[in-house]
Design a protein around this motif. Sequence first.
Motif, PDB file in Angstrom:
ATOM      1  N   GLY A 214      75.930   2.116 -20.683  1.00  0.00           N
ATOM      2  CA  GLY A 214      76.711   2.560 -19.538  1.00  0.00           C
ATOM      3  C   GLY A 214      77.868   3.410 -19.971  1.00  0.00           C
ATOM      4  N   MET A 215      78.769   3.657 -19.025  1.00  0.00           N
ATOM      5  CA  MET A 215      79.962   4.463 -19.283  1.00  0.00           C
ATOM      6  C   MET A 215      81.174   3.546 -19.285  1.00  0.00           C
ATOM      7  SD  MET A 215      79.216   7.838 -16.933  1.00  0.00           S
ATOM      8  CE  MET A 215      80.705   8.606 -17.548  1.00  0.00           C
ATOM      9  N   VAL A 216      81.962   3.617 -20.342  1.00  0.00           N
ATOM     10  CA  VAL A 216      83.170   2.805 -20.445  1.00  0.00           C
ATOM     11  C   VAL A 216      84.297   3.650 -20.996  1.00  0.00           C
ATOM     12  CG1 VAL A 216      81.921   0.638 -20.775  1.00  0.00           C
ATOM     13  CG2 VAL A 216      82.610   1.985 -22.759  1.00  0.00           C
ATOM     14  N   GLN A 217      85.506   3.194 -20.792  1.00  0.00           N
ATOM     15  CA  GLN A 217      86.659   3.860 -21.393  1.00  0.00           C
ATOM     16  C   GLN A 217      86.851   3.351 -22.817  1.00  0.00           C
ATOM     17  OE1 GLN A 217      89.910   3.132 -18.643  1.00  0.00           O
ATOM     18  NE2 GLN A 217      89.572   5.147 -17.723  1.00  0.00           N
ATOM     19  N   ALA A 218      87.519   4.153 -23.606  1.00  0.00           N
ATOM     20  CA  ALA A 218      87.835   3.753 -24.975  1.00  0.00           C
ATOM     21  C   ALA A 218      88.554   2.398 -24.952  1.00  0.00           C
ATOM     22  CB  ALA A 218      88.710   4.801 -25.649  1.00  0.00           C
ATOM     23  N   GLY A 219      88.142   1.530 -25.869  1.00  0.00           N
ATOM     24  CA  GLY A 219      88.698   0.190 -25.918  1.00  0.00           C
ATOM     25  C   GLY A 219      87.869  -0.831 -25.164  1.00  0.00           C
ATOM     26  N   GLY A 220      86.905  -0.349 -24.393  1.00  0.00           N
ATOM     27  CA  GLY A 220      86.075  -1.238 -23.608  1.00  0.00           C
ATOM     28  C   GLY A 220      84.967  -1.886 -24.411  1.00  0.00           C
ATOM     29  N   SER A 221      84.132  -2.661 -23.705  1.00  0.00           N
ATOM     30  CA  SER A 221      83.061  -3.427 -24.347  1.00  0.00           C
ATOM     31  C   SER A 221      81.755  -3.250 -23.589  1.00  0.00           C
ATOM     32  CB  SER A 221      83.423  -4.909 -24.369  1.00  0.00           C
ATOM     33  OG  SER A 221      84.643  -5.146 -25.037  1.00  0.00           O
ATOM     34  N   LEU A 222      80.674  -3.397 -24.321  1.00  0.00           N
ATOM     35  CA  LEU A 222      79.332  -3.426 -23.739  1.00  0.00           C
ATOM     36  C   LEU A 222      78.469  -4.364 -24.571  1.00  0.00           C
ATOM     37  CD1 LEU A 222      78.531   0.343 -23.017  1.00  0.00           C
ATOM     38  CD2 LEU A 222      78.816  -1.456 -21.302  1.00  0.00           C
ATOM     39  N   ARG A 223      77.447  -4.912 -23.926  1.00  0.00           N
ATOM     40  CA  ARG A 223      76.473  -5.727 -24.641  1.00  0.00           C
ATOM     41  C   ARG A 223      75.093  -5.147 -24.396  1.00  0.00           C
ATOM     42  NH1 ARG A 223      73.950 -11.657 -23.579  1.00  0.00           N
ATOM     43  NH2 ARG A 223      73.765 -12.383 -25.744  1.00  0.00           N
ATOM     44  N   LEU A 224      74.457  -4.701 -25.448  1.00  0.00           N
ATOM     45  CA  LEU A 224      73.120  -4.136 -25.358  1.00  0.00           C
ATOM     46  C   LEU A 224      72.082  -5.211 -25.630  1.00  0.00           C
ATOM     47  CD1 LEU A 224      73.599  -0.783 -27.308  1.00  0.00           C
ATOM     48  CD2 LEU A 224      74.173  -1.325 -24.926  1.00  0.00           C
ATOM     49  N   SER A 225      70.938  -5.070 -24.979  1.00  0.00           N
ATOM     50  CA  SER A 225      69.810  -5.963 -25.205  1.00  0.00           C
ATOM     51  C   SER A 225      68.587  -5.161 -25.600  1.00  0.00           C
ATOM     52  CB  SER A 225      69.498  -6.775 -23.944  1.00  0.00           C
ATOM     53  OG  SER A 225      70.576  -7.595 -23.585  1.00  0.00           O
ATOM     54  N   CYS A 226      67.739  -5.767 -26.398  1.00  0.00           N
ATOM     55  CA  CYS A 226      66.472  -5.158 -26.806  1.00  0.00           C
ATOM     56  C   CYS A 226      65.397  -6.216 -26.626  1.00  0.00           C
ATOM     57  CB  CYS A 226      66.550  -4.701 -28.251  1.00  0.00           C
ATOM     58  SG  CYS A 226      64.968  -4.247 -28.980  1.00  0.00           S
ATOM     59  N   ALA A 227      64.574  -6.030 -25.612  1.00  0.00           N
ATOM     60  CA  ALA A 227      63.513  -6.983 -25.321  1.00  0.00           C
ATOM     61  C   ALA A 227      62.199  -6.474 -25.893  1.00  0.00           C
ATOM     62  CB  ALA A 227      63.393  -7.176 -23.818  1.00  0.00           C
ATOM     63  N   ALA A 228      61.533  -7.328 -26.644  1.00  0.00           N
ATOM     64  CA  ALA A 228      60.261  -6.962 -27.258  1.00  0.00           C
ATOM     65  C   ALA A 228      59.106  -7.616 -26.510  1.00  0.00           C
ATOM     66  CB  ALA A 228      60.243  -7.388 -28.719  1.00  0.00           C
ATOM     67  N   SER A 229      58.010  -6.893 -26.431  1.00  0.00           N
ATOM     68  CA  SER A 229      56.790  -7.445 -25.836  1.00  0.00           C
ATOM     69  C   SER A 229      55.593  -6.962 -26.644  1.00  0.00           C
ATOM     70  CB  SER A 229      56.664  -7.008 -24.375  1.00  0.00           C
ATOM     71  OG  SER A 229      56.567  -5.606 -24.279  1.00  0.00           O
ATOM     72  N   GLY A 230      54.453  -7.594 -26.434  1.00  0.00           N
ATOM     73  CA  GLY A 230      53.243  -7.201 -27.151  1.00  0.00           C
ATOM     74  C   GLY A 230      52.992  -8.017 -28.400  1.00  0.00           C
ATOM     75  N   ARG A 231      54.060  -8.490 -29.016  1.00  0.00           N
ATOM     76  CA  ARG A 231      53.959  -9.368 -30.180  1.00  0.00           C
ATOM     77  C   ARG A 231      55.310 -10.027 -30.379  1.00  0.00           C
ATOM     78  NH1 ARG A 231      55.059  -6.648 -35.981  1.00  0.00           N
ATOM     79  NH2 ARG A 231      56.299  -8.553 -36.089  1.00  0.00           N
ATOM     80  N   THR A 232      55.313 -11.132 -31.071  1.00  0.00           N
ATOM     81  CA  THR A 232      56.574 -11.786 -31.369  1.00  0.00           C
ATOM     82  C   THR A 232      57.308 -11.048 -32.479  1.00  0.00           C
ATOM     83  OG1 THR A 232      57.630 -13.833 -32.104  1.00  0.00           O
ATOM     84  CG2 THR A 232      55.458 -13.345 -33.008  1.00  0.00           C
ATOM     85  N   ILE A 233      58.635 -10.996 -32.358  1.00  0.00           N
ATOM     86  CA  ILE A 233      59.448 -10.393 -33.410  1.00  0.00           C
ATOM     87  C   ILE A 233      60.210 -11.454 -34.185  1.00  0.00           C
ATOM     88  CG2 ILE A 233      59.709  -8.178 -32.231  1.00  0.00           C
ATOM     89  CD1 ILE A 233      62.557  -9.119 -31.413  1.00  0.00           C
TER      90      ILE A 233
END
Length: 121
Positions: free
Chosen positions: A10-29
Amino acid sequence: QVQLVESGGGMVQAGGSLRLSCAASGRTISGADMGWFRQAPGREREFVAAVRWSGTTTYYANSVKGRFTISRDNAKNTVYLQMITLKPEDTAVYYCNLLTYWPDKPMIGSWGQGTQVTVSS
């Protein structure tokens, strides 16, 4: 073949925070070392962070050390990237991938669509 779907950008101002996710499918990681990478406009894709399959060992690029935290939930087949104190230079499309060599060599051909992170000053 594994499919990877990144989200949380997303869009945030400097000093802000974000949490990214990576979901896998098709096989276990759960048995795979995983990494986050990013690509800014006009630049090569670069390594950001890595986590061992067990989640007990992590590794970071110097540019994000102390600000980003990588983690994983093998039960959910998902990897996360918590980002705090964001800077404009963190602006990029962020991708996750399996690692072929620890800590920063990604698997070829497994890239998802990525998630855009934009940090304004």
